[in-house]
Motif scaffolding. Structure first.
Motif, PDB file in Angstrom:
ATOM      1  N   MET A 177       0.846  -1.201   0.000  1.00 18.87           N
ATOM      2  CA  MET A 177       0.000   0.000   0.000  1.00 18.87           C
ATOM      3  C   MET A 177       0.878   1.248   0.000  1.00 18.87           C
ATOM      4  O   MET A 177       1.863   1.305   0.729  1.00 18.87           O
ATOM      5  CB  MET A 177      -0.935  -0.027   1.217  1.00 18.87           C
ATOM      6  N   SER A 178       0.509   2.219  -0.768  1.00 22.46           N
ATOM      7  CA  SER A 178       1.309   3.431  -0.868  1.00 22.46           C
ATOM      8  C   SER A 178       1.227   4.261   0.412  1.00 22.46           C
ATOM      9  O   SER A 178       0.208   4.281   1.082  1.00 22.46           O
ATOM     10  CB  SER A 178       0.822   4.293  -2.035  1.00 22.46           C
ATOM     11  N   THR A 179       2.332   4.940   0.690  1.00 25.07           N
ATOM     12  CA  THR A 179       2.371   5.837   1.828  1.00 25.07           C
ATOM     13  C   THR A 179       2.616   7.256   1.320  1.00 25.07           C
ATOM     14  O   THR A 179       3.367   7.465   0.372  1.00 25.07           O
ATOM     15  CB  THR A 179       3.500   5.435   2.798  1.00 25.07           C
ATOM     16  N   TYR A 180       1.942   8.195   1.940  1.00 27.22           N
ATOM     17  CA  TYR A 180       2.084   9.599   1.576  1.00 27.22           C
ATOM     18  C   TYR A 180       2.411  10.417   2.819  1.00 27.22           C
ATOM     19  O   TYR A 180       2.070  10.049   3.927  1.00 27.22           O
ATOM     20  CB  TYR A 180       0.771  10.149   0.997  1.00 27.22           C
ATOM     21  N   ARG A 181       3.038  11.558   2.574  1.00 26.58           N
ATOM     22  CA  ARG A 181       3.242  12.508   3.660  1.00 26.58           C
ATOM     23  C   ARG A 181       2.255  13.656   3.441  1.00 26.58           C
ATOM     24  O   ARG A 181       2.269  14.317   2.400  1.00 26.58           O
ATOM     25  CB  ARG A 181       4.682  13.037   3.640  1.00 26.58           C
ATOM     26  N   PHE A 182       1.391  13.840   4.409  1.00 28.91           N
ATOM     27  CA  PHE A 182       0.418  14.923   4.347  1.00 28.91           C
ATOM     28  C   PHE A 182       0.942  16.082   5.177  1.00 28.91           C
ATOM     29  O   PHE A 182       1.389  15.901   6.308  1.00 28.91           O
ATOM     30  CB  PHE A 182      -0.921  14.448   4.925  1.00 28.91           C
ATOM     31  N   VAL A 183       0.926  17.293   4.598  1.00 25.61           N
ATOM     32  CA  VAL A 183       1.272  18.494   5.357  1.00 25.61           C
ATOM     33  C   VAL A 183       0.086  19.442   5.263  1.00 25.61           C
ATOM     34  O   VAL A 183      -0.272  19.910   4.179  1.00 25.61           O
ATOM     35  CB  VAL A 183       2.537  19.183   4.806  1.00 25.61           C
ATOM     36  N   CYS A 184      -0.537  19.707   6.395  1.00 24.38           N
ATOM     37  CA  CYS A 184      -1.709  20.570   6.407  1.00 24.38           C
ATOM     38  C   CYS A 184      -1.309  22.012   6.086  1.00 24.38           C
ATOM     39  O   CYS A 184      -0.369  22.544   6.670  1.00 24.38           O
ATOM     40  CB  CYS A 184      -2.379  20.506   7.779  1.00 24.38           C
ATOM     41  N   PRO A 185      -2.024  22.656   5.174  1.00 27.63           N
ATOM     42  CA  PRO A 185      -1.704  24.039   4.798  1.00 27.63           C
ATOM     43  C   PRO A 185      -2.079  25.040   5.881  1.00 27.63           C
ATOM     44  O   PRO A 185      -1.635  26.175   5.850  1.00 27.63           O
ATOM     45  CB  PRO A 185      -2.533  24.261   3.534  1.00 27.63           C
ATOM     46  N   VAL A 186      -2.891  24.635   6.833  1.00 28.90           N
ATOM     47  CA  VAL A 186      -3.377  25.559   7.861  1.00 28.90           C
ATOM     48  C   VAL A 186      -2.617  25.377   9.183  1.00 28.90           C
ATOM     49  O   VAL A 186      -2.005  26.309   9.686  1.00 28.90           O
ATOM     50  CB  VAL A 186      -4.894  25.387   8.083  1.00 28.90           C
ATOM     51  N   CYS A 187      -2.615  24.164   9.727  1.00 32.29           N
ATOM     52  CA  CYS A 187      -1.967  23.945  11.028  1.00 32.29           C
ATOM     53  C   CYS A 187      -0.545  23.410  10.881  1.00 32.29           C
ATOM     54  O   CYS A 187       0.154  23.257  11.878  1.00 32.29           O
ATOM     55  CB  CYS A 187      -2.812  23.022  11.900  1.00 32.29           C
ATOM     56  N   GLU A 188      -0.130  23.091   9.646  1.00 31.06           N
ATOM     57  CA  GLU A 188       1.228  22.649   9.322  1.00 31.06           C
ATOM     58  C   GLU A 188       1.599  21.324   9.976  1.00 31.06           C
ATOM     59  O   GLU A 188       2.770  20.960  10.040  1.00 31.06           O
ATOM     60  CB  GLU A 188       2.263  23.736   9.666  1.00 31.06           C
ATOM     61  N   GLN A 189       0.609  20.595  10.434  1.00 31.41           N
ATOM     62  CA  GLN A 189       0.858  19.251  10.955  1.00 31.41           C
ATOM     63  C   GLN A 189       1.309  18.331   9.819  1.00 31.41           C
ATOM     64  O   GLN A 189       0.734  18.353   8.736  1.00 31.41           O
ATOM     65  CB  GLN A 189      -0.430  18.708  11.573  1.00 31.41           C
ATOM     66  N   GLU A 190       2.344  17.548  10.072  1.00 26.13           N
ATOM     67  CA  GLU A 190       2.778  16.536   9.114  1.00 26.13           C
ATOM     68  C   GLU A 190       2.329  15.168   9.602  1.00 26.13           C
ATOM     69  O   GLU A 190       2.537  14.825  10.762  1.00 26.13           O
ATOM     70  CB  GLU A 190       4.304  16.523   8.989  1.00 26.13           C
ATOM     71  N   ILE A 191       1.711  14.402   8.709  1.00 21.89           N
ATOM     72  CA  ILE A 191       1.201  13.086   9.078  1.00 21.89           C
ATOM     73  C   ILE A 191       1.529  12.103   7.961  1.00 21.89           C
ATOM     74  O   ILE A 191       1.306  12.397   6.786  1.00 21.89           O
ATOM     75  CB  ILE A 191      -0.333  13.116   9.283  1.00 21.89           C
ATOM     76  N   GLU A 192       2.067  10.936   8.329  1.00 26.77           N
ATOM     77  CA  GLU A 192       2.246   9.859   7.363  1.00 26.77           C
ATOM     78  C   GLU A 192       0.917   9.133   7.219  1.00 26.77           C
ATOM     79  O   GLU A 192       0.320   8.728   8.216  1.00 26.77           O
ATOM     80  CB  GLU A 192       3.309   8.875   7.860  1.00 26.77           C
ATOM     81  N   VAL A 193       0.441   8.996   5.993  1.00 26.01           N
ATOM     82  CA  VAL A 193      -0.850   8.363   5.772  1.00 26.01           C
ATOM     83  C   VAL A 193      -0.741   7.299   4.690  1.00 26.01           C
ATOM     84  O   VAL A 193       0.134   7.364   3.821  1.00 26.01           O
ATOM     85  CB  VAL A 193      -1.920   9.405   5.374  1.00 26.01           C
ATOM     86  N   ASN A 194      -1.664   6.334   4.746  1.00 27.02           N
ATOM     87  CA  ASN A 194      -1.755   5.368   3.662  1.00 27.02           C
ATOM     88  C   ASN A 194      -2.870   5.803   2.701  1.00 27.02           C
ATOM     89  O   ASN A 194      -3.488   6.854   2.880  1.00 27.02           O
ATOM     90  CB  ASN A 194      -1.948   3.953   4.209  1.00 27.02           C
TER      91      ASN A 194
END
Ligand code: ZN
Length: 45
Positions: A1-18
């Protein structure tokens, strides 16, 4: 399954997501601040 790095444009939280988490965030917004996001806020990790 692919993994992505999400960076929120508002709170700048970085989260690794599938793939399914990515779909959920695209539908429901940032899991931290609920800001609406689009595919541009994900990059392959
Ligand atoms: Zn956020």
């Amino acid at each position: 399954m692919s993994t992505y790095r999400f960076v929120c444009p508002v709170c700048e939280q970085e989260i690794e997501v599938n793939t399914s988490m990515r779909e959920a965030i695209l539908e429901s917004g940032c899991p931290v601040c609920t800001a609406g996001v689009d595919a541009a806020h994900f990059e392959p990790a």
